[in-house]
Motif scaffolding. Structure first.
Motif, short mmCIF file in Angstrom:
data_model
loop_
_atom_site.label_atom_id
_atom_site.label_comp_id
_atom_site.label_asym_id
_atom_site.label_seq_id
_atom_site.Cartn_x
_atom_site.Cartn_y
_atom_site.Cartn_z
N TRP A 53 0.76 -1.23 0.03
CA TRP A 53 -0.09 -0.02 -0.10
C TRP A 53 0.89 1.46 0.00
O TRP A 53 0.60 1.95 -0.88
N GLU A 54 1.88 1.19 0.57
CA GLU A 54 2.96 2.42 0.96
C GLU A 54 3.53 2.50 -0.53
O GLU A 54 3.68 3.65 -1.04
N ARG A 57 0.71 4.20 -2.50
CA ARG A 57 0.26 5.72 -2.16
C ARG A 57 1.55 6.42 -2.48
O ARG A 57 1.28 7.68 -2.95
N PHE A 86 -4.67 -3.64 -5.55
CA PHE A 86 -5.06 -2.41 -4.99
C PHE A 86 -5.81 -1.43 -6.03
O PHE A 86 -6.73 -1.02 -5.82
N VAL A 91 -8.49 -0.98 -1.88
CA VAL A 91 -7.70 -1.73 -0.78
C VAL A 91 -8.39 -2.20 0.40
O VAL A 91 -9.06 -1.51 0.97
N ARG A 393 -13.64 5.02 11.15
CA ARG A 393 -13.60 5.57 9.71
C ARG A 393 -14.35 6.82 9.41
O ARG A 393 -14.04 7.65 8.66
N ALA A 398 -8.00 11.26 5.49
CA ALA A 398 -6.54 10.64 4.93
C ALA A 398 -5.46 11.51 5.22
O ALA A 398 -4.37 11.14 5.46
N PHE A 414 -2.39 0.64 6.05
CA PHE A 414 -3.35 -0.17 5.06
C PHE A 414 -4.83 0.27 5.63
O PHE A 414 -5.64 0.50 4.59
N TYR A 415 -5.00 0.26 6.88
CA TYR A 415 -6.45 0.64 7.49
C TYR A 415 -6.79 1.87 7.37
O TYR A 415 -7.96 2.36 7.01
N THR A 416 -5.75 2.76 7.73
CA THR A 416 -6.15 4.18 7.65
C THR A 416 -5.87 4.93 6.40
O THR A 416 -6.70 5.98 6.03
N GLN A 417 -5.14 4.27 5.57
CA GLN A 417 -4.83 4.99 4.25
C GLN A 417 -4.52 6.31 4.25
O GLN A 417 -4.83 7.28 3.45
N SER A 419 -2.14 9.72 4.31
CA SER A 419 -1.45 9.98 3.17
C SER A 419 0.20 10.36 3.30
O SER A 419 0.67 10.48 2.60
#
Length: 527
Positions: A53-54, A57, A86, A91, A393, A398, A414-417, A419
């Motif tokens: 995910w990183e 992002r 993703f 995600v 959530r 973000a 991953f869960y907070t996404q 920035s």
């Protein structure tokens, strides 16, 4: 002269296709059906899905990132596939596990193709059923890490190499399959490093030497096949060394040879560790596997010496991973495709002869065990951030900053996404950090490759308040820790936690005039 249209090559091919696609479709549906049903498991699933995910992002498709810093414990194949997943599907847990699902499906499809070619379609069906209903294989297919990917690439590489040698021995075209073997070996290396070449190489070499098949060895060492391996495998490693001097030593010497040869790493287990693992987590099929140790089994006809290949395969993998002190259950996954082949050598003939009771009982029992294991895992999130994020959530944005106290929740990003990478607050001056194999050392090592980001995200305990005070007005912070952290950190003292539980507490801070009046007199730091 009449022609039997049912026996023409086209009709035979159509018949094989019509019998193949239901098996492979059923395999895919079975493996994927419950992959969405549980939170990411920590640490492994959270770590590897979080790294992918990183990368997505940060628009860093080549460099694995752990909390914004280069992370070189593993090569990139899983991360690449997860990023694609993703981007295409969003995600969430299923997309994080899709690379492992694809790996498991490809291993089953490859085994089906190989057994159908060199035994029979009926036996190939049984090989797939046994493999898919092996509890550890089923669970690993729904686990977001590298183990299933490397097991599947090793499986496909060994099968392609064996097919290359058998094609050459039969006088059939083999060069395309030789090149495919090189590509699959390269993908295995990109999945988990040098074992992707060492294990299939050792398995096939021993088998070919016992067959006295030096032409088969030469067919696999054909120069275009070696070039295909190099073209696929080498560029990423070369690029990382060019961009991060010291990568070769860290990745190959420390992460490979020292972990294999030295003690002091996590997960120390006795030398016999994998024997009960294979027997227990392959039940009920391992009951039939006992036949491997009988003389009658080896006296039966073995066209092409495939039973010997599978036995060598199991032995090489088991012995190799039993040598180092550090052992994890997933390492042994490459033994299950050959075990499924050997078991189907017993079950398929018995089924054809009308002796079906054992298999009829075993298959549903195995299916129930697989499903129950997933349900049990789904009830135990094991510290995942997911359950907390389900409640938060609606409040979280973000751009909100995330701060973790004396812990690294691997699935936080991953869960907070979020920035930006999270701040990890701990005693980073502790001289013991470089000597311990844990999450702190993972972050410490990553900061060596990018000290600028490391200085920003690895926050010393006593610096937290000053760092918060240096943030601009309107900034929002979420602090992840435990209930007793309120007494340790002045920034959250007397602040009611937004969530509080046995294992986790979460505080929300707004940087505003009230916050600065309460804490920031004399506390300033450069963010």
């Amino acid at each position: 002269m009449s022609v039997d249209l049912a026996r023409t090559p086209y009709a035979v091919a159509q018949g094989k296709l019509s019998s193949t696609w239901p098996v492979l479709l059923g395999l895919g549906v079975w493996l994927a059906a419950l992959a969405w049903a549980r939170w990411l498991t920590l640490p492994d699933e959270g770590r590897y899905a979080g790294v992918a995910w990183e990368m997505l992002r940060s628009h860093s498709p080549m460099v694995p990132l752990l909390d914004g810093m280069p992370y070189f414990h593993k090569p990139p194949l899983y991360y690449w596939l997860a990023q694609i997943s993703f981007a295409l599907f969003g995600v969430h847990e299923f997309s994080a596990r899709l690379p492992s699902l694809l790996g498991a499906w490809s291993a089953g499809a490859g085994l089906y193709w190989f057994v159908a070619r060199y035994r029979s379609v009926a036996q190939a069906r049984w090989a797939v059923v046994i493999l898919a209903l092996t509890p550890l294989f089923f669970g690993a297919a729904q686990f977001a890490n590298m183990d299933m990917l490397v097991a599947s690439m090793i499986t496909l590489c060994v099968l392609a190499a064996a097919d290359t040698a058998l094609r050459r021995a039969d006088g059939r075209p083999f060069r395309a399959m030789s090149i495919a073997t090189g590509v699959l070996a390269a993908l295995a290396v990109l999945a988990k490093g040098l074992i992707g070449l060492a294990l299939p190489g050792a398995i096939v070499l021993v088998w070919l030497l016992l067959r006295r098949d030096m032409p088969g060895v030469r067919a696999l060492l054909w120069v275009p096949a070696l070039m295909a391996f190099a073209v696929v495998a080498v560029p990423w490693f070369w690029l990382m060394q060019a961009k991060f001097p010291g990568f070769f030593h860290y990745f190959f010497v420390y992460q490979h040879f020292e972990r294999f040869a030295q003690s002091g790493f996590n997960n120390a287990q006795p030398v016999w560790f994998y024997v009960p693992i294979v027997v227990g987590l392959a039940l009920p099929w391992s009951i039939w596997g006992a036949a491997i140790f009988t003389r009658a089994f080896w006296r039966d006809a073995d066209p092409h010496g495939l039973r010997r290949l599978m036995a060598i395969w199991i032995a090489v993998v088991t012995v190799f991973f039993s040598i180092p002190q550090s052992k994890l259950i997933g390492y042994i996954l490459p033994v299950f495709p050959p075990l499924a082949f050997l078991v189907c050598e017993r079950i398929a003939p018995a089924w054809a002869a009308g002796k079906r009771r054992g298999a009829i009982i075993a298959a549903p029992i195995a299916a129930v065990v697989c499903v129950v294991a997933v349900i049990v895992a789904a009830t135990n999130p094991r510290g995942s951030v997911g359950p907390a994020m389900k409640q938060l959530r609606g409040e979280m944005r973000a751009q909100d900053a995330q701060v973790a106290l004396h812990a690294l929740p691997f699935d936080l990003g991953f869960y907070t996404q979020a920035s930006d990478p999270a701040w990890i607050v701990d005693n980073w001056r502790d001289p013991a950090i470089p000597t311990r194999d844990n999450w702190r050392k993972e972050l410490y090592d990553a900061a060596v490759f990018d000290p600028v980001v490391g200085k920003r995200v690895l926050v010393q305990d006593e610096d937290l308040t000053a760092r918060l005070c240096a943030a601009s007005d309107g900034s929002r912070f979420w602090i992840w820790g435990r209930d007793d952290d309120a007494g340790r950190y002045s920034a959250i003292k007397d602040v009611p936690p937004r969530l509080s539980g046995e294992k986790r507490a979460v505080w929300h801070l707004d940087i505003n005039t009230e916050f600065r009046q309460r804490l920031c007199a004399g506390n300033r730091a450069t963010p």
